[in-house]
Scaffold this motif. Structure first.
Motif, PDB file in Angstrom:
ATOM      1  N   ALA A   1       7.042  -5.092  11.876  1.00 21.53           N
ATOM      2  CA  ALA A   1       5.759  -4.474  12.237  1.00 21.53           C
ATOM      3  C   ALA A   1       4.780  -5.513  12.756  1.00 21.53           C
ATOM      4  N   GLU A   2       4.003  -5.099  13.735  1.00 26.25           N
ATOM      5  CA  GLU A   2       2.855  -5.858  14.204  1.00 26.25           C
ATOM      6  C   GLU A   2       1.649  -4.964  13.957  1.00 26.25           C
ATOM      7  N   VAL A   3       0.685  -5.451  13.206  1.00 24.93           N
ATOM      8  CA  VAL A   3      -0.489  -4.643  12.870  1.00 24.93           C
ATOM      9  C   VAL A   3      -1.738  -5.406  13.294  1.00 24.93           C
ATOM     10  N   GLU A   4      -2.643  -4.693  13.947  1.00 27.01           N
ATOM     11  CA  GLU A   4      -3.891  -5.277  14.435  1.00 27.01           C
ATOM     12  C   GLU A   4      -5.071  -4.500  13.858  1.00 27.01           C
ATOM     13  N   ASP A   5      -6.060  -5.230  13.371  1.00 30.53           N
ATOM     14  CA  ASP A   5      -7.323  -4.629  12.930  1.00 30.53           C
ATOM     15  C   ASP A   5      -8.176  -4.467  14.179  1.00 30.53           C
ATOM     16  N   LEU A   6      -8.395  -3.244  14.603  1.00 27.04           N
ATOM     17  CA  LEU A   6      -9.048  -2.987  15.886  1.00 27.04           C
ATOM     18  C   LEU A   6     -10.543  -3.283  15.904  1.00 27.04           C
ATOM     19  N   THR A   7     -11.197  -3.184  14.753  1.00 27.28           N
ATOM     20  CA  THR A   7     -12.657  -3.359  14.733  1.00 27.28           C
ATOM     21  C   THR A   7     -13.108  -4.553  13.913  1.00 27.28           C
ATOM     22  N   GLY A   8     -12.200  -5.139  13.162  1.00 26.53           N
ATOM     23  CA  GLY A   8     -12.575  -6.243  12.289  1.00 26.53           C
ATOM     24  C   GLY A   8     -13.169  -5.781  10.973  1.00 26.53           C
ATOM     25  N   GLY A   9     -13.257  -4.474  10.791  1.00 30.30           N
ATOM     26  CA  GLY A   9     -13.862  -3.927   9.583  1.00 30.30           C
ATOM     27  C   GLY A   9     -12.881  -3.504   8.505  1.00 30.30           C
TER      28      GLY A   9
ATOM     29  N   ASP B   1     -10.705  -0.997   8.610  1.00 30.39           N
ATOM     30  CA  ASP B   1     -10.473   0.439   8.432  1.00 30.39           C
ATOM     31  C   ASP B   1      -9.872   1.127   9.657  1.00 30.39           C
ATOM     32  N   HIS B   2      -9.776   0.429  10.797  1.00 32.08           N
ATOM     33  CA  HIS B   2      -9.168   0.976  12.013  1.00 32.08           C
ATOM     34  C   HIS B   2      -8.051   0.018  12.451  1.00 32.08           C
ATOM     35  N   PHE B   3      -6.818   0.532  12.459  1.00 30.78           N
ATOM     36  CA  PHE B   3      -5.672  -0.327  12.744  1.00 30.78           C
ATOM     37  C   PHE B   3      -4.776   0.272  13.810  1.00 30.78           C
TER      38      PHE B   3
ATOM     39  N   VAL C   1       5.939   6.258   8.763  1.00 27.54           N
ATOM     40  CA  VAL C   1       4.936   5.192   8.634  1.00 27.54           C
ATOM     41  C   VAL C   1       3.732   5.701   7.841  1.00 27.54           C
ATOM     42  N   TYR C   2       3.229   6.881   8.179  1.00 26.40           N
ATOM     43  CA  TYR C   2       2.082   7.428   7.440  1.00 26.40           C
ATOM     44  C   TYR C   2       2.397   7.588   5.950  1.00 26.40           C
ATOM     45  N   ASP C   3       3.635   7.954   5.632  1.00 31.39           N
ATOM     46  CA  ASP C   3       4.026   8.144   4.232  1.00 31.39           C
ATOM     47  C   ASP C   3       3.917   6.859   3.414  1.00 31.39           C
ATOM     48  N   VAL C   4       3.982   5.715   4.079  1.00 29.94           N
ATOM     49  CA  VAL C   4       3.825   4.436   3.384  1.00 29.94           C
ATOM     50  C   VAL C   4       2.436   4.353   2.742  1.00 29.94           C
ATOM     51  N   PHE C   5       1.443   4.971   3.381  1.00 33.18           N
ATOM     52  CA  PHE C   5       0.051   4.837   2.946  1.00 33.18           C
ATOM     53  C   PHE C   5      -0.520   6.067   2.263  1.00 33.18           C
ATOM     54  N   GLY C   6       0.156   7.194   2.379  1.00 28.59           N
ATOM     55  CA  GLY C   6      -0.281   8.405   1.687  1.00 28.59           C
ATOM     56  C   GLY C   6      -1.733   8.752   1.962  1.00 28.59           C
ATOM     57  N   GLU C   7      -2.481   9.001   0.904  1.00 27.70           N
ATOM     58  CA  GLU C   7      -3.866   9.463   1.023  1.00 27.70           C
ATOM     59  C   GLU C   7      -4.835   8.355   1.448  1.00 27.70           C
ATOM     60  N   GLU C   8      -4.338   7.121   1.566  1.00 26.95           N
ATOM     61  CA  GLU C   8      -5.219   6.048   2.049  1.00 26.95           C
ATOM     62  C   GLU C   8      -5.640   6.284   3.496  1.00 26.95           C
ATOM     63  N   VAL C   9      -4.751   6.952   4.282  1.00 29.53           N
ATOM     64  CA  VAL C   9      -5.101   7.277   5.662  1.00 29.53           C
ATOM     65  C   VAL C   9      -6.139   8.393   5.618  1.00 29.53           C
TER      66      VAL C   9
ATOM     67  N   GLY D   1      -8.984   7.705   4.277  1.00 31.50           N
ATOM     68  CA  GLY D   1      -9.854   7.127   3.243  1.00 31.50           C
ATOM     69  C   GLY D   1     -10.137   5.684   3.607  1.00 31.50           C
ATOM     70  N   PRO D   2      -9.637   4.734   2.793  1.00 32.19           N
ATOM     71  CA  PRO D   2      -9.862   3.321   3.105  1.00 32.19           C
ATOM     72  C   PRO D   2      -9.312   2.924   4.478  1.00 32.19           C
ATOM     73  N   ILE D   3      -8.189   3.549   4.870  1.00 32.87           N
ATOM     74  CA  ILE D   3      -7.654   3.349   6.218  1.00 32.87           C
ATOM     75  C   ILE D   3      -8.135   4.538   7.035  1.00 32.87           C
ATOM     76  N   HIS D   4      -9.273   4.368   7.686  1.00 31.37           N
ATOM     77  CA  HIS D   4      -9.905   5.487   8.385  1.00 31.37           C
ATOM     78  C   HIS D   4      -9.069   5.952   9.573  1.00 31.37           C
ATOM     79  N   ALA D   5      -8.489   4.996  10.308  1.00 29.21           N
ATOM     80  CA  ALA D   5      -7.695   5.352  11.484  1.00 29.21           C
ATOM     81  C   ALA D   5      -6.498   4.424  11.590  1.00 29.21           C
ATOM     82  N   LEU D   6      -5.349   5.010  11.945  1.00 21.76           N
ATOM     83  CA  LEU D   6      -4.130   4.231  12.118  1.00 21.76           C
ATOM     84  C   LEU D   6      -3.395   4.769  13.337  1.00 21.76           C
ATOM     85  N   SER D   7      -3.378   3.981  14.398  1.00 24.32           N
ATOM     86  CA  SER D   7      -2.654   4.322  15.618  1.00 24.32           C
ATOM     87  C   SER D   7      -1.256   3.722  15.500  1.00 24.32           C
ATOM     88  N   ILE D   8      -0.224   4.528  15.755  1.00 27.56           N
ATOM     89  CA  ILE D   8       1.149   4.085  15.537  1.00 27.56           C
ATOM     90  C   ILE D   8       1.979   4.200  16.814  1.00 27.56           C
TER      91      ILE D   8
END
Length: 78
Positions: free
Chosen positions: A20-28, A30-32, A53-61, A63-70
């Motif tokens: 996986a390559e993961v990038e924090d899009l805003t530096g905050g 919560d957007h990846f 992939v979403y199942d890895v994070f469950g209800e965090e998406v 919540g704390p992970i506001h947005a996740l582009s996959i």
């Protein structure tokens, strides 16, 4: 707040053979954006691949992970 490295490690641990390559899009923290490559996606629809992939994070998406582009790929795709 989770970091891009946290998300990367969790994805690679949860999905067999994943890279996986993961990038924090805003530096905050919560957007990846995640690009995930794994042969475990072979034969799965794009929707099912993203669910894996979403199942890895469950209800965090949403919540704390506001947005996740996959983006998902098998190791055989260009």
């Amino acid at each position: 707040m989770p970091t891009a490295q946290d998300l990367k490690q969790r994805i690679e641990t949860a999905i067999p053979g994943a890279s996986a390559e993961v990038e924090d899009l805003t530096g905050g923290g919560d957007h990846f954006r995640a690009v995930v490559v794994s042969d475990a996606f072979a034969g799965q629809s794009r929707l099912d691949q993203h669910r894996m992939v979403y199942d890895v994070f469950g209800e965090e998406v949403g919540g704390p992970i506001h947005a996740l582009s996959i983006t998902t790929q098998t190791g055989r795709e260009p």
